[in-house]
Every structure is written in structure tokens, then in C-alpha cells.
Design a protein around this motif. Sequence first.
Motif, PDB file in Angstrom:
ATOM      1  N   GLU A   1       0.828  -1.205   0.000  1.00  0.00           N
ATOM      2  CA  GLU A   1       0.000   0.000   0.000  1.00  0.00           C
ATOM      3  C   GLU A   1       0.864   1.257   0.000  1.00  0.00           C
ATOM      4  O   GLU A   1       1.881   1.333   0.685  1.00  0.00           O
ATOM      5  CB  GLU A   1      -0.903   0.015   1.235  1.00  0.00           C
ATOM      6  CG  GLU A   1      -1.835   1.217   1.289  1.00  0.00           C
ATOM      7  CD  GLU A   1      -2.608   1.293   2.590  1.00  0.00           C
ATOM      8  OE1 GLU A   1      -3.666   1.941   2.602  1.00  0.00           O
ATOM      9  OE2 GLU A   1      -2.148   0.719   3.595  1.00  0.00           O
TER      10      GLU A   1
ATOM     11  N   THR B   1      -9.131   2.685   8.768  1.00  0.00           N
ATOM     12  CA  THR B   1      -9.271   1.676   7.729  1.00  0.00           C
ATOM     13  C   THR B   1      -9.719   2.286   6.406  1.00  0.00           C
ATOM     14  O   THR B   1     -10.301   3.358   6.355  1.00  0.00           O
ATOM     15  CB  THR B   1     -10.298   0.619   8.155  1.00  0.00           C
ATOM     16  OG1 THR B   1     -11.573   1.251   8.369  1.00  0.00           O
ATOM     17  CG2 THR B   1      -9.862  -0.072   9.426  1.00  0.00           C
ATOM     18  N   ASN B   2      -9.394   1.590   5.356  1.00  0.00           N
ATOM     19  CA  ASN B   2      -9.922   1.891   4.027  1.00  0.00           C
ATOM     20  C   ASN B   2     -10.287   0.560   3.379  1.00  0.00           C
ATOM     21  O   ASN B   2     -10.185  -0.499   4.016  1.00  0.00           O
ATOM     22  CB  ASN B   2      -8.906   2.671   3.175  1.00  0.00           C
ATOM     23  CG  ASN B   2      -7.556   1.975   3.102  1.00  0.00           C
ATOM     24  OD1 ASN B   2      -7.465   0.750   3.120  1.00  0.00           O
ATOM     25  ND2 ASN B   2      -6.477   2.753   3.019  1.00  0.00           N
ATOM     26  N   ARG B   3     -10.699   0.582   2.135  1.00  0.00           N
ATOM     27  CA  ARG B   3     -11.147  -0.650   1.489  1.00  0.00           C
ATOM     28  C   ARG B   3     -10.033  -1.691   1.430  1.00  0.00           C
ATOM     29  O   ARG B   3     -10.253  -2.874   1.708  1.00  0.00           O
ATOM     30  CB  ARG B   3     -11.650  -0.332   0.075  1.00  0.00           C
ATOM     31  CG  ARG B   3     -12.199  -1.553  -0.659  1.00  0.00           C
ATOM     32  CD  ARG B   3     -12.691  -1.179  -2.051  1.00  0.00           C
ATOM     33  NE  ARG B   3     -13.767  -0.206  -1.984  1.00  0.00           N
ATOM     34  CZ  ARG B   3     -14.348   0.325  -3.066  1.00  0.00           C
ATOM     35  NH1 ARG B   3     -13.917  -0.014  -4.280  1.00  0.00           N
ATOM     36  NH2 ARG B   3     -15.329   1.202  -2.942  1.00  0.00           N
TER      37      ARG B   3
ATOM     38  N   ARG C   1      -7.285  -2.015   3.377  1.00  0.00           N
ATOM     39  CA  ARG C   1      -6.911  -2.532   4.694  1.00  0.00           C
ATOM     40  C   ARG C   1      -7.990  -3.461   5.250  1.00  0.00           C
ATOM     41  O   ARG C   1      -7.675  -4.473   5.882  1.00  0.00           O
ATOM     42  CB  ARG C   1      -6.663  -1.375   5.659  1.00  0.00           C
ATOM     43  CG  ARG C   1      -5.465  -0.520   5.268  1.00  0.00           C
ATOM     44  CD  ARG C   1      -5.314   0.676   6.173  1.00  0.00           C
ATOM     45  NE  ARG C   1      -4.320   1.609   5.647  1.00  0.00           N
ATOM     46  CZ  ARG C   1      -4.070   2.797   6.180  1.00  0.00           C
ATOM     47  NH1 ARG C   1      -4.733   3.203   7.256  1.00  0.00           N
ATOM     48  NH2 ARG C   1      -3.153   3.586   5.636  1.00  0.00           N
TER      49      ARG C   1
END
Length: 321
Positions: free
Chosen positions: A190, A259-261, A263
Motif C-alpha cells: 500500500e 481503515t480503508n477498502r 486494509r
Amino acid sequence: FAEQGVQVKVISGDNPVTVSRISKEAGIESAESYVDASLLHTEDDFDIAAQKYNVFGRVTPDQKLKLVKALKKAGYTVGMTGDGVNDVLALREADCSIAMASGSDAAARAAQMVLLDSDFSHMKEIIGEGRRVVNNLTRSATLFLYKNIFSLLLAIFSIVSIMTYPLKPSQITLVSMFNIGLPGFLLALENNEKKQKARFLSVTLKRSVPAALTSFFSIAALVVFGQVFSISASDIGVASCFLLALVGFMILWKICSPTNRFRRLVFIICVAGFALGAYFFAPLFSISYVSGPCLMLAAVFAIAQEAVMRWLTFAVDRIWK
């Protein structure tokens, strides 16, 4: 640089008015406010000027060195770019020094990094890549330290108490695969350019120590209670494996926050992988059905782990500021 929270300061030996005008055209913040370095004499003068001004003119090589020292003294991590012999002293003193390939050989030798095409605009990518490496290493190191600190404490406990180490190597392998190895690899992919506000070791220890202590206390207590209630060693080992994995996923969720998509997907993959591995490859990882008393005992400690970890995290944050 403004978005990344990096201050840009222009230090030149030329006329300060000329340097100011060119800096303003380049978009340097507060470029109209400049200082003539020939008017700076004492160490206090340099300390004040380094904080107050972004543009410096008529700066000698020795004064460039003093400005870098003043910025470091104020607590900044200093990056210095230059292409001439007069920049060598400051380049050596800076935390990160970048020279231009089109400049002097002396500057290139003194610098830690050389821009081969002499294009200053690459600094954005350099800063971003550096932060990506540091952030990803911080997250991976937190996971590694968590397991290693826990293993050390549990090994010492087993030696002192003359009790059998509850976890088998195959069980630790299963936990390490989905708590450390896979998430560490996936999260390293990432792009993460978040600015670190604390030192690497401080951040990793503050995250990993509460989790390691939580796992140690819960599994050590499970071993002691298991002997009191005459629960078999194999049952204790399986329950310990799941307790260790539970805290591992708690700390994994914490380092994935915010968080994101991507993670969330990494977290789901790791949880699902652990569950599927424990179910379909149970003999390989020494996973078996446990007795009712062991299951209830493990459930109690699993519930307690969340509160213990929360309070230990709070205590470590208060003590280690």
C-alpha cells in the motif's frame, strides 16, 4: 511539500532581495520575508532566524552549517540539497543530504543521495517513498515484536514455573502466517505517505508491548487454570493458539486504522485464512476439538483479553509519552 508538512527554506549566497523574488516565483511560503545572513553573528541569532525566516541571502558555507545545526537543535529532521563545494559542510551535517549530479564532485561525494538528472521535482517522490518504507516497516515490526515479546515472556514463565510450553511449533506457524507474514506482505504493497510524528522504536513498542502482555497473561493464566482443573495439555495448546491469534487480529486491526477498502480486505483475508487453515488443515497445525471445560475457560479469557489490552494500552500511553 506543504501537503506533507515539510517546510522549505532557501539558503543562498546571493543577494537576499534576488533570492526572495525568485523564491516567491517558485511558490515558497513567506518568501517576501527574508534575512541577510551577514547580519547574523551569534548562535542565538541563527536559532531565531532559522525558525522565523524561510529565505536567507548572503550565506557563507560556515553559516549554512550553522543554520542546519540550528534547525536540528529546534527538533527538526533536516534535509539539505546543494550542488557546490560551498554546500559540503551543510550536506554532511544534515539528516538527509541530496546533491545534484550536474554539480561539483565534492558535493556528490558528501551527499547521501544524488539526483542523477538534477531535477529537484523528484524530491516529492523521494519523500513519499521514504515515508512509505518507514510506515510499512513500522506496521510489520509491530506485528513481529508482538509475537517475539510474547514468546520470550512465555518461555521465561515456563522455565521458572517448570510447566510445559503450551504451544507447538506448528500452531505458532499458523498464527505467524496470518498474524504477521501475510498481513505484513500485503500491507507493504500500500502507498502510505502519512507523516510519522514519533520515533520508529517508540511507536512499535507502544503498540506491541500491550498486546504481548495481554497474550502472555491470558495464556499463562490458562495454563495454570488448566492444571488446576486437570485439562489435557493438547487442549490447552489449541486454546492458547486461538487466544494468541485473537490478540494478533486485535493489534492487526489497530495498525490498519484508520481503515480503508484495501486494509479491510487485508484483515478479512487474514481472518478467513486463519479460520480455513485451522479447519481444513487441522492435523497439520495440531488443531483438535477441545473439551467443554477448556472451551469455557478459553471463552472467559478471550472476553477478558479485550479489556486487558485496552487498559494496558491506556497505561503504556500514559507512562510512555
